[in-house]
Design an enzyme around this catalytic site. Structure first.
Site, PDB file in Angstrom:
ATOM      1  N   GLY A  41       7.086  41.510  17.719  1.00 37.16           N
ATOM      2  CA  GLY A  41       5.784  40.859  17.763  1.00 37.16           C
ATOM      3  C   GLY A  41       5.531  40.354  19.174  1.00 37.16           C
ATOM      4  O   GLY A  41       4.722  40.885  19.928  1.00 37.16           O
ATOM      5  N   ARG A  42       6.312  39.333  19.527  1.00 34.38           N
ATOM      6  CA  ARG A  42       6.142  38.637  20.802  1.00 34.38           C
ATOM      7  C   ARG A  42       6.103  39.566  22.025  1.00 34.38           C
ATOM      8  O   ARG A  42       5.260  39.421  22.902  1.00 34.38           O
ATOM      9  CB  ARG A  42       7.322  37.672  20.972  1.00 34.38           C
ATOM     10  CG  ARG A  42       7.237  36.726  22.128  1.00 34.38           C
ATOM     11  CD  ARG A  42       8.549  35.968  22.289  1.00 34.38           C
ATOM     12  NE  ARG A  42       9.122  35.560  21.038  1.00 34.38           N
ATOM     13  CZ  ARG A  42       8.867  34.399  20.423  1.00 34.38           C
ATOM     14  NH1 ARG A  42       8.072  33.535  20.986  1.00 34.38           N
ATOM     15  NH2 ARG A  42       9.427  34.123  19.263  1.00 34.38           N
TER      16      ARG A  42
ATOM     17  N   GLY B  71      12.239  40.353  17.908  1.00 36.42           N
ATOM     18  CA  GLY B  71      12.990  39.328  18.630  1.00 36.42           C
ATOM     19  C   GLY B  71      13.201  39.603  20.098  1.00 36.42           C
ATOM     20  O   GLY B  71      13.880  38.837  20.775  1.00 36.42           O
TER      21      GLY B  71
ATOM     22  N   GLU C 269      10.476  46.083  14.910  1.00 36.04           N
ATOM     23  CA  GLU C 269       9.316  45.270  14.502  1.00 36.04           C
ATOM     24  C   GLU C 269       9.127  44.079  15.424  1.00 36.04           C
ATOM     25  O   GLU C 269       9.228  42.934  15.008  1.00 36.04           O
ATOM     26  CB  GLU C 269       9.443  44.842  13.036  1.00 36.04           C
ATOM     27  CG  GLU C 269      10.808  44.285  12.730  1.00 36.04           C
ATOM     28  CD  GLU C 269      10.994  43.885  11.277  1.00 36.04           C
ATOM     29  OE1 GLU C 269      10.459  44.557  10.396  1.00 36.04           O
ATOM     30  OE2 GLU C 269      11.691  42.879  11.066  1.00 36.04           O
TER      31      GLU C 269
ATOM     32  N   CYS D 249      -3.362  12.959  16.705  1.00 31.94           N
ATOM     33  CA  CYS D 249      -2.637  11.684  16.645  1.00 31.94           C
ATOM     34  C   CYS D 249      -1.153  11.944  16.397  1.00 31.94           C
ATOM     35  O   CYS D 249      -0.586  11.532  15.373  1.00 31.94           O
ATOM     36  CB  CYS D 249      -3.211  10.805  15.554  1.00 31.94           C
ATOM     37  SG  CYS D 249      -4.932  10.449  15.842  1.00 31.94           S
ATOM     38  N   GLU D 250      -0.566  12.685  17.301  1.00 36.81           N
ATOM     39  CA  GLU D 250       0.860  13.009  17.271  1.00 36.81           C
ATOM     40  C   GLU D 250       1.270  13.036  18.728  1.00 36.81           C
ATOM     41  O   GLU D 250       0.662  13.761  19.518  1.00 36.81           O
ATOM     42  CB  GLU D 250       1.085  14.415  16.701  1.00 36.81           C
ATOM     43  CG  GLU D 250       0.956  14.545  15.204  1.00 36.81           C
ATOM     44  CD  GLU D 250       2.107  13.913  14.455  1.00 36.81           C
ATOM     45  OE1 GLU D 250       3.196  13.742  15.043  1.00 36.81           O
ATOM     46  OE2 GLU D 250       1.898  13.567  13.279  1.00 36.81           O
TER      47      GLU D 250
ATOM     48  N   TYR E 273       8.540  23.410  19.196  1.00 37.79           N
ATOM     49  CA  TYR E 273       9.848  23.843  19.710  1.00 37.79           C
ATOM     50  C   TYR E 273      10.140  23.286  21.100  1.00 37.79           C
ATOM     51  O   TYR E 273      11.096  23.714  21.738  1.00 37.79           O
ATOM     52  CB  TYR E 273       9.910  25.372  19.850  1.00 37.79           C
ATOM     53  CG  TYR E 273       9.514  26.180  18.655  1.00 37.79           C
ATOM     54  CD1 TYR E 273      10.203  26.076  17.444  1.00 37.79           C
ATOM     55  CD2 TYR E 273       8.465  27.097  18.731  1.00 37.79           C
ATOM     56  CE1 TYR E 273       9.852  26.861  16.364  1.00 37.79           C
ATOM     57  CE2 TYR E 273       8.109  27.888  17.645  1.00 37.79           C
ATOM     58  CZ  TYR E 273       8.804  27.766  16.470  1.00 37.79           C
ATOM     59  OH  TYR E 273       8.455  28.555  15.409  1.00 37.79           O
TER      60      TYR E 273
ATOM     61  N   ARG F 147       3.594  25.952  19.654  1.00 43.62           N
ATOM     62  CA  ARG F 147       4.958  26.135  20.183  1.00 43.62           C
ATOM     63  C   ARG F 147       5.454  24.980  21.053  1.00 43.62           C
ATOM     64  O   ARG F 147       6.578  24.527  20.873  1.00 43.62           O
ATOM     65  CB  ARG F 147       5.083  27.478  20.911  1.00 43.62           C
ATOM     66  CG  ARG F 147       4.828  28.693  19.990  1.00 43.62           C
ATOM     67  CD  ARG F 147       5.083  30.033  20.672  1.00 43.62           C
ATOM     68  NE  ARG F 147       6.494  30.260  20.868  1.00 43.62           N
ATOM     69  CZ  ARG F 147       7.150  30.082  21.991  1.00 43.62           C
ATOM     70  NH1 ARG F 147       6.508  29.682  23.076  1.00 43.62           N
ATOM     71  NH2 ARG F 147       8.431  30.297  22.052  1.00 43.62           N
TER      72      ARG F 147
HETATM   73  C1  LIG Z   1       8.889  37.026  13.048  1.00 42.12           C
HETATM   74  C2  LIG Z   1       9.457  38.323  12.675  1.00 42.12           C
HETATM   75  C3  LIG Z   1       9.413  39.406  13.560  1.00 42.12           C
HETATM   76  C4  LIG Z   1       8.830  39.335  14.941  1.00 42.12           C
HETATM   77  O1  LIG Z   1       9.506  38.474  15.766  1.00 42.12           O
HETATM   78  P1  LIG Z   1       9.177  38.474  17.335  1.00 42.12           P
HETATM   79  O2  LIG Z   1      10.068  37.395  17.849  1.00 42.12           O
HETATM   80  O3  LIG Z   1       7.738  38.143  17.468  1.00 42.12           O
HETATM   81  O4  LIG Z   1       9.492  39.818  17.856  1.00 42.12           O
HETATM   82  C5  LIG Z   1       9.913  40.618  13.120  1.00 42.12           C
HETATM   83  N1  LIG Z   1      10.475  40.744  11.898  1.00 42.12           N
HETATM   84  C6  LIG Z   1      10.527  39.740  11.022  1.00 42.12           C
HETATM   85  C7  LIG Z   1      11.140  39.964   9.693  1.00 42.12           C
HETATM   86  C8  LIG Z   1      10.038  38.482  11.382  1.00 42.12           C
HETATM   87  O5  LIG Z   1      10.122  37.476  10.504  1.00 42.12           O
END
Ligand SMILES: *Cc1c(COP(=O)(O)O)cnc(C)c1O
Length: 424
Positions: free
Chosen positions: A273-274, A230, A271, A339-340, A313, A309
């Site tokens: 990602g982004r 996150g 954990e 078509c959206e 969003y 996205r």
């Molecule tokens: C989506 C997700 C992440 C990664 O979220 P980011 O915003 O990309 O950092 C990590 N843990 C869990 C359980 C997730 O569902």
């Protein structure tokens, strides 16, 4: 600054040749930038013993990228059997894979626990008795409920389907101990695209307080806490970057204090990602049409099926036009072919005037970009390229074809009934 500035500079002189060789549209990722972010993260937390990042596979599930991350010592956070398989296919196993699923089927637990194993992160107390075998180590996902405000995107923990409540958490570990489980971790995931580092420090402090409480009641010394992902990235030009070193300093202080007070400390897992790959990817697309009606539209050769996205969003993704950055601008909507009406990469955005064939670079698509793609309206997902550190470019996923679209219509016929003597 959205999209790493170095990536933009590396890409610019190569772009015409890349477009000529591979054709648009494509997502392209930057090996150098990804490596740098991995190094920054590992360095930021180096004073905490056993720090490990488990990359959230759902953000960018491509084996070539995952291999770069694995080489930096990262594990993988998975939530489905295919994601586990992807991780195992590049050689990760056991403690390098965290299975953070929810509403999980017994079959998924079976694959997760097979001989290669993984760390099981359970979403609910009821799942303990559904495990096909008893693992040595177990983790629970914690949901603080009203004890914590969720961040803007993820929302209120009270309304979230995830995790074990505060009142259930001690019982969850007690039940696991009674079953013979020996080692424990705790996890939470409360934020998404959070740009305030203090929120992440508070999350760490929250988990440290809970393991202290559980330790007091059950005598468990936790192996690790996992503060989730996150961490945010600046999608808009004037947003400041996430302050990783301030977050790391705050968390390192909390860990020192914990160790001093308790004589032991867990490992720290994360954990993201982004934050890891988001700014190191871009969607490159060509202008194919202009339309002047109530608004001015720029039509490009890809659609929201390649990047959901903005449509889903109303998320902002910065766009620049290759070689035309300083040209006079006008307000346009940049649209795909779906078509959206929400199939727009930009709405009423000031962009330099374009002609057909101009190349648009849509920034920050390295996470939750290609991965969220879909096939609605018969749209096919684009290819993925990797800009190597020697500035070579490699195709790391081909574009979808019509044959891919039709594969699920290729099957052995199966029918039932009609049942002739059916009496309700
Ligand atoms: C989506 C997700 C992440 C990664 O979220 P980011 O915003 O990309 O950092 C990590 N843990 C869990 C359980 C997730 O569902």
């Amino acid at each position: 600054m959205p999209m790493s500035a170095q990536f933009k500079n590396r890409l610019a002189p190569l772009l015409p040749q890349i477009v000529h060789t591979f054709g648009t549209p494509f997502h392209i990722y930057d090996e150098t930038g990804i490596n740098q972010t991995c190094d920054e993260l590992n360095t930021a937390f180096e004073k905490i013993d056993g720090f490990k990042e488990y990359f959230a596979v759902k953000a960018l599930p491509n084996p070539s990228i995952m291999t770069l991350l694995k080489n930096k010592g990262f594990g993988f956070d998975c939530s489905s059997t295919p994601e586990i398989t992807l991780s195992r296919n590049i050689g990760s196993q056991g403690k390098d894979i965290m299975f953070t699923s929810n509403n999980t089927s017994t079959q998924q637990f079976k694959t997760a626990l097979n001989k290669e194993g993984c760390i099981l992160n359970l979403d609910d107390i009821s799942l303990i008795s559904k495990l096909p075998e008893i693992p040595e180590l177990i983790c629970f996902r914690y949901n603080p409920g009203s004890r914590r405000n969720g961040n803007k995107i993820i929302g209120n923990p009270m309304e979230s389907k995830y995790g074990v409540t505060h009142d259930q958490i001690v019982a969850a570990y007690k039940k696991s101990m009674d079953l013979g489980i020996k080692r424990f971790g705790i996890h939470t995931m409360l934020a998404s695209n959070e740009l305030d580092y203090t929120y992440m420090v508070e999350t760490c402090d929250m988990l440290l307080a809970i393991i202290k409480e559980v330790h007091g009641k059950l005598g468990i010394q936790f192996d690790f806490i996992n503060i989730g992902g996150g961490l945010g990235i600046p999608y808009t030009p004037n947003t400041p970057e996430f302050d990783l070193s301030a977050m790391a300093a705050g968390i390192t202080r909390s860990f020192r204090a914990f160790k001093k007070q308790n004589g032991w400390a867990p490992k720290l897992y994360m954990e993201s990602g982004r934050f890891i790959t988001g700014p190191h990817g871009a969607l490159v697309t060509s202008v194919i049409n202009h339309k002047k009606t109530y608004r001015d539209y720029v039509g490009v050769d890809t659609s929201m099926s390649a990047l959901m996205r903005p449509g889903m969003y109303e998320a902002y993704h910065h766009i620049h036009i290759h070689n035309k950055e300083d040209a006079p601008t006008k307000k346009v909507d940049v649209v795909g072919a779906l078509c959206e009406n929400n199939d727009k990469f930009a709405v009423q955005r000031d962009l330099p005037a374009t002609v057909e064939g101009d190349i648009l670079v849509i920034h920050d698509t390295g996470a939750h970009g290609h991965a969220m793609g879909f096939n609605y309206n018969g749209q096919l997902r684009p290819k993925e390229l990797l800009l190597r550190k020697d500035l070579g470019v490699e195709l790391i996923r081909r574009a979808e074809t019509m044959d891919d679209y039709f594969t699920t219509l290729n099957f052995d016929r199966k029918t039932m009934g009609p049942v002739s003597n059916f009496h309700p």
